[in-house]
Motif scaffolding. Structure first.
Motif, PDB file in Angstrom:
ATOM      1  N   ALA A 208      41.789  15.017  -7.321  1.00 22.19           N
ATOM      2  CA  ALA A 208      40.155  14.296  -7.210  1.00 22.19           C
ATOM      3  C   ALA A 208      39.688  14.587  -8.473  1.00 22.19           C
ATOM      4  O   ALA A 208      39.824  15.075  -9.213  1.00 22.19           O
ATOM      5  CB  ALA A 208      39.793  14.990  -6.302  1.00 22.19           C
ATOM      6  N   ASP A 209      38.902  12.739  -8.830  1.00 25.72           N
ATOM      7  CA  ASP A 209      37.828  12.181  -9.200  1.00 25.72           C
ATOM      8  C   ASP A 209      36.966  12.371  -9.126  1.00 25.72           C
ATOM      9  O   ASP A 209      36.706  11.880  -8.037  1.00 25.72           O
ATOM     10  CB  ASP A 209      38.738  11.884 -10.367  1.00 25.72           C
ATOM     11  N   VAL A 210      35.616  12.500  -9.796  1.00 30.23           N
ATOM     12  CA  VAL A 210      34.412  12.071  -9.227  1.00 30.23           C
ATOM     13  C   VAL A 210      34.060  10.347  -9.652  1.00 30.23           C
ATOM     14  O   VAL A 210      34.304  10.284 -11.153  1.00 30.23           O
ATOM     15  CB  VAL A 210      33.128  12.851  -9.571  1.00 30.23           C
ATOM     16  N   SER A 211      34.033   9.599  -9.109  1.00 29.19           N
ATOM     17  CA  SER A 211      33.193   8.287  -9.309  1.00 29.19           C
ATOM     18  C   SER A 211      31.899   8.415  -9.057  1.00 29.19           C
ATOM     19  O   SER A 211      31.247   8.558  -8.544  1.00 29.19           O
ATOM     20  CB  SER A 211      34.422   7.204  -8.598  1.00 29.19           C
ATOM     21  N   TYR A 212      30.815   7.499  -9.397  1.00 28.27           N
ATOM     22  CA  TYR A 212      29.891   7.063  -9.233  1.00 28.27           C
ATOM     23  C   TYR A 212      29.733   5.158  -8.474  1.00 28.27           C
ATOM     24  O   TYR A 212      30.840   4.542  -9.570  1.00 28.27           O
ATOM     25  CB  TYR A 212      28.453   7.092 -10.501  1.00 28.27           C
ATOM     26  N   GLY A 213      29.438   4.848  -7.976  1.00 22.85           N
ATOM     27  CA  GLY A 213      29.214   3.705  -6.978  1.00 22.85           C
ATOM     28  C   GLY A 213      28.139   2.668  -7.296  1.00 22.85           C
ATOM     29  O   GLY A 213      27.469   3.270  -8.163  1.00 22.85           O
ATOM     30  N   THR A 214      28.297   1.808  -6.760  1.00 25.16           N
ATOM     31  CA  THR A 214      26.921   0.396  -7.671  1.00 25.16           C
ATOM     32  C   THR A 214      25.593   1.829  -7.546  1.00 25.16           C
ATOM     33  O   THR A 214      24.500   1.074  -8.200  1.00 25.16           O
ATOM     34  CB  THR A 214      26.467  -0.551  -6.870  1.00 25.16           C
ATOM     35  N   VAL A 215      25.710   2.255  -6.416  1.00 25.77           N
ATOM     36  CA  VAL A 215      23.945   2.539  -6.895  1.00 25.77           C
ATOM     37  C   VAL A 215      23.935   3.671  -7.096  1.00 25.77           C
ATOM     38  O   VAL A 215      22.529   5.055  -7.281  1.00 25.77           O
ATOM     39  CB  VAL A 215      23.529   3.032  -4.839  1.00 25.77           C
ATOM     40  N   GLY A 216      24.879   4.803  -7.935  1.00 28.01           N
ATOM     41  CA  GLY A 216      25.044   6.319  -9.148  1.00 28.01           C
ATOM     42  C   GLY A 216      25.208   6.876  -8.117  1.00 28.01           C
ATOM     43  O   GLY A 216      25.246   8.202  -8.503  1.00 28.01           O
ATOM     44  N   ARG A 217      25.504   7.287  -6.520  1.00 25.51           N
ATOM     45  CA  ARG A 217      25.740   8.278  -6.150  1.00 25.51           C
ATOM     46  C   ARG A 217      27.184   8.421  -6.738  1.00 25.51           C
ATOM     47  O   ARG A 217      28.477   8.243  -6.454  1.00 25.51           O
ATOM     48  CB  ARG A 217      26.559   7.538  -4.521  1.00 25.51           C
ATOM     49  N   PRO A 218      27.439  10.141  -6.323  1.00 25.23           N
ATOM     50  CA  PRO A 218      28.668  10.383  -6.846  1.00 25.23           C
ATOM     51  C   PRO A 218      29.755  10.337  -5.853  1.00 25.23           C
ATOM     52  O   PRO A 218      29.574  10.932  -4.711  1.00 25.23           O
ATOM     53  CB  PRO A 218      28.657  11.476  -7.253  1.00 25.23           C
ATOM     54  N   GLU A 219      31.317   9.907  -5.879  1.00 15.60           N
ATOM     55  CA  GLU A 219      31.961  10.143  -4.593  1.00 15.60           C
ATOM     56  C   GLU A 219      33.415  10.442  -5.411  1.00 15.60           C
ATOM     57  O   GLU A 219      33.803   9.685  -6.298  1.00 15.60           O
ATOM     58  CB  GLU A 219      31.948   8.525  -4.068  1.00 15.60           C
TER      59      GLU A 219
END
Length: 226
Positions: A208-219
């Motif tokens: 699992a890795d952490v990605s940041y969406g268009t609104v900057g929320r981690p996912e």
């Protein structure tokens, strides 16, 4: 023992493949063929369970021999071992019914994994009654039967059937995915999907890795471990 015929025009490469096969229990090399005539002759003589087939020969293309095997030796399986990387070639091989496709140069660990998958495949189709359940059909279609985590080893809150449903989805997709993808696939809540995905991370089946969406929320983004 599973009888293996190696069809490879480079005798040195054929010997390497033979040594690889001999390191894996349950397999026996019954012959090495370097051209079309030898291949067809040894298919008739040895009636192998599995053919390890190259594609490039001076007197034929391996896909032609694959067609011959499908017509004349219907109980013989084929794994392609070749340097051919063209998508059309891979597609034609898959449509021709190959069990697997290995691109040269061959690394032993990759080779061993493919052979062990084939051995499990053979065991799956040879055991028990001549009728199958949906799980066995899914494994046969995938052509990559997986070792299952013993049910006694599953922690509280992890259901065997749900876990297998998720695992099957992962085997069918090589793309990265999120908790929402699993929710849609198995019809579960985010909490349930996350619990199973984190369990698979803990046992080394996923990373699992952490990605940041268009609104900057981690996912958290999940990927299968090769």
């Amino acid at each position: 023992m599973i009888k293996v015929l190696i069809v490879e025009d480079d005798l040195g490469v054929a010997r390497i493949n033979q040594r690889f096969v001999e390191k894996i229990g349950g397999l026996q090399v019954v012959g090495i063929a370097t051209d079309e005539e030898q291949s067809k002759e040894q298919l008739e003589i040895f009636e192998p369970d599995l053919v390890l087939l190259d594609l490039y020969f001076p007197d034929m293309h391996g896909l032609q021999l694959l067609q011959h095997i499908r017509l004349r030796h219907r109980h013989t399986d084929v794994i392609i071992i070749t340097a051919a990387k063209e998508l059309d070639t891979v597609r034609e091989a898959i449509r021709g019914g190959v069990f697997d496709y290995i691109i040269k140069p061959v690394i032993f660990n990759t080779f061993a994994e493919k052979m062990k998958n084939y051995i499990l495949f053979r065991k799956n189709i040879e055991q028990g009654n001549r009728q199958v359940d949906q799980e066995q059909v899914d494994l046969l279609l995938l052509r990559r039967p997986q070792e299952k985590i013993p049910i006694s080893d599953l922690p509280k809150g992890i259901d065997k059937l749900t876990l297998e449903k998720i695992t099957l989805y992962l085997e069918q997709s090589n793309a990265a995915f999120t908790v929402e993808d699993i929710c849609v696939r198995i019809g579960s809540s985010r909490t349930t999907a996350r619990r199973y995905l984190e369990y698979l991370v803990s046992v080394g089946k996923l990373k699992a890795d952490v990605s940041y969406g268009t609104v900057g929320r981690p996912e958290r983004i999940y990927r299968t471990v090769n």
